[in-house]
Scaffold this motif. Structure first.
Motif, short mmCIF file in Angstrom:
data_model
loop_
_atom_site.label_atom_id
_atom_site.label_comp_id
_atom_site.label_asym_id
_atom_site.label_seq_id
_atom_site.Cartn_x
_atom_site.Cartn_y
_atom_site.Cartn_z
N PRO A 1 -17.81 1.63 -26.42
CA PRO A 1 -16.68 2.51 -26.77
C PRO A 1 -15.33 1.90 -26.40
O PRO A 1 -15.23 1.10 -25.47
N ASP A 2 -14.31 2.27 -27.14
CA ASP A 2 -12.91 1.93 -26.81
C ASP A 2 -12.70 0.43 -26.64
O ASP A 2 -11.91 0.00 -25.80
N LYS B 1 -19.89 11.27 -11.89
CA LYS B 1 -20.63 11.25 -13.15
C LYS B 1 -21.61 10.07 -13.19
O LYS B 1 -22.69 10.17 -13.76
N SER C 1 -12.55 2.34 -13.60
CA SER C 1 -13.17 3.63 -13.92
C SER C 1 -14.33 3.42 -14.88
O SER C 1 -14.29 2.53 -15.73
N SER D 1 -15.16 -2.04 -16.45
CA SER D 1 -14.56 -0.95 -15.67
C SER D 1 -13.04 -1.00 -15.64
O SER D 1 -12.41 -0.22 -14.92
N GLY E 1 -14.60 7.86 -11.37
CA GLY E 1 -15.65 8.46 -12.20
C GLY E 1 -17.02 8.36 -11.57
O GLY E 1 -18.04 8.42 -12.26
N ASP F 1 -15.32 6.26 -16.47
CA ASP F 1 -15.12 7.39 -17.39
C ASP F 1 -15.06 6.88 -18.83
O ASP F 1 -14.38 5.90 -19.14
N GLY F 2 -15.78 7.56 -19.71
CA GLY F 2 -15.81 7.16 -21.11
C GLY F 2 -16.88 6.14 -21.44
O GLY F 2 -17.10 5.83 -22.62
N HIS F 3 -17.55 5.60 -20.42
CA HIS F 3 -18.55 4.56 -20.65
C HIS F 3 -19.96 4.99 -20.27
O HIS F 3 -20.92 4.25 -20.51
N GLU G 1 -21.90 7.47 -21.35
CA GLU G 1 -22.80 7.78 -22.45
C GLU G 1 -23.47 6.50 -22.96
O GLU G 1 -24.67 6.48 -23.24
N TRP G 2 -22.68 5.43 -23.05
CA TRP G 2 -23.23 4.13 -23.45
C TRP G 2 -24.24 3.63 -22.42
O TRP G 2 -25.34 3.18 -22.78
#
Length: 245
Positions: A92-93, A167, A121, A112, A164, A123-125, A127-128
């Motif tokens: 992602p991203d 999570k 961070s 990161s 993060g 965060d946003g990674h 799920e992958w």
């Protein structure tokens, strides 16, 4: 499998850190690892030629390499030197993640870095990451990233460690037994601890070490040799070694 980890070269035209990197690679020739992971901060000040010199050295080795960015790196320049296919295409991203499945053992790298920040961070990674750990055929894995998930006790560096983490802890608990350990860089010191019930490490640096300073008035001296880690996975057991070269 023997996986070497090299971190924080911080190569620049005005330092000798490429020579220190050569010293680490020369030591690895005696070990013949199955691969090496570079966990970020390859150059200072987005030194394009430095990336090219590091990539050239890695291409000369008899084992594969996987490369992650750190907070001092440029994703743009790293892509320009190594090519898009070096990293996971589904990240992602535009993050520079990687995954390498060796059959009985898997290497996962999480980018990161946060643009314009020294801290990291996940965060946003996640799920992958969860997708890599949750596959029915996913073997036990070793996770790499630049920013550490454990505190070193060094105040200025702990302020910039990975965020993060709550999570990430949940992700690990939701995939029990899949993640064997986490190993990072950034601190320029060897550190070992626990995170979410699994071993968590901070690799030594190729560049000169930071002092083991806990905010006291006195600052202890530091070792001068380049450092790295060796992760050994044999008979379903992982051991990790800190090495000074």
């Amino acid at each position: 499998m023997l996986i070497a980890q090299i971190s924080d070269i911080h190569a620049a035209p005005d330092n000798d850190n490429l020579a220190r990197f050569d010293q680490a690679l020369a030591w690895l020739e005696q070990l013949s690892p199955d691969g090496v992971v570079l966990t970020g901060d390859l150059t200072d000040n987005h030194w394009l030629e430095g990336y090219k010199l590091i990539a050239d050295r890695l291409q000369q080795q008899n084992y594969p390499s996987w490369v992650l960015p750190g907070n001092s790196d440029s994703r743009y320049l790293m892509r320009a030197v190594w090519g898009e296919k070096t990293w996971a295409l589904d990240a992602p991203d535009d993050a520079l993640h990687f995954v390498h499945n060796a059959g009985s053992f898997q290497l996962i790298g999480i980018d990161s870095t946060v643009a314009g920040q020294d801290y990291g961070s996940v965060d946003g990674h996640l799920e992958w990451l969860n997708a890599q750990l949750s596959r029915a055929d996913a073997p036990p894995s070793l996770l790499f990233l630049h920013h550490p998930v454990i505190a070193s006790g060094i105040p200025t560096l702990d302020a910039t460690r990975c965020r993060g983490l709550k999570k990430l802890e949940e992700c690990i608990h939701n995939t029990p037994g899949r993640l064997l350990a986490i190993s990072a860089g950034h601190v320029h010191r060897p550190v070992a601890g626990l995170f979410a019930g699994i071993p968590a490490y901070i690799c030594s640096a190729v560049c000169p070490a930071n002092p083991l300073w806990f905010g006291t008035e006195d600052v202890p001296p530091v070792e001068k040799s380049p450092g790295l880690m060796i992760h050994r996975y044999v008979d379903h057991e992982l051991s990790s070694h800190f090495v000074c070269v």
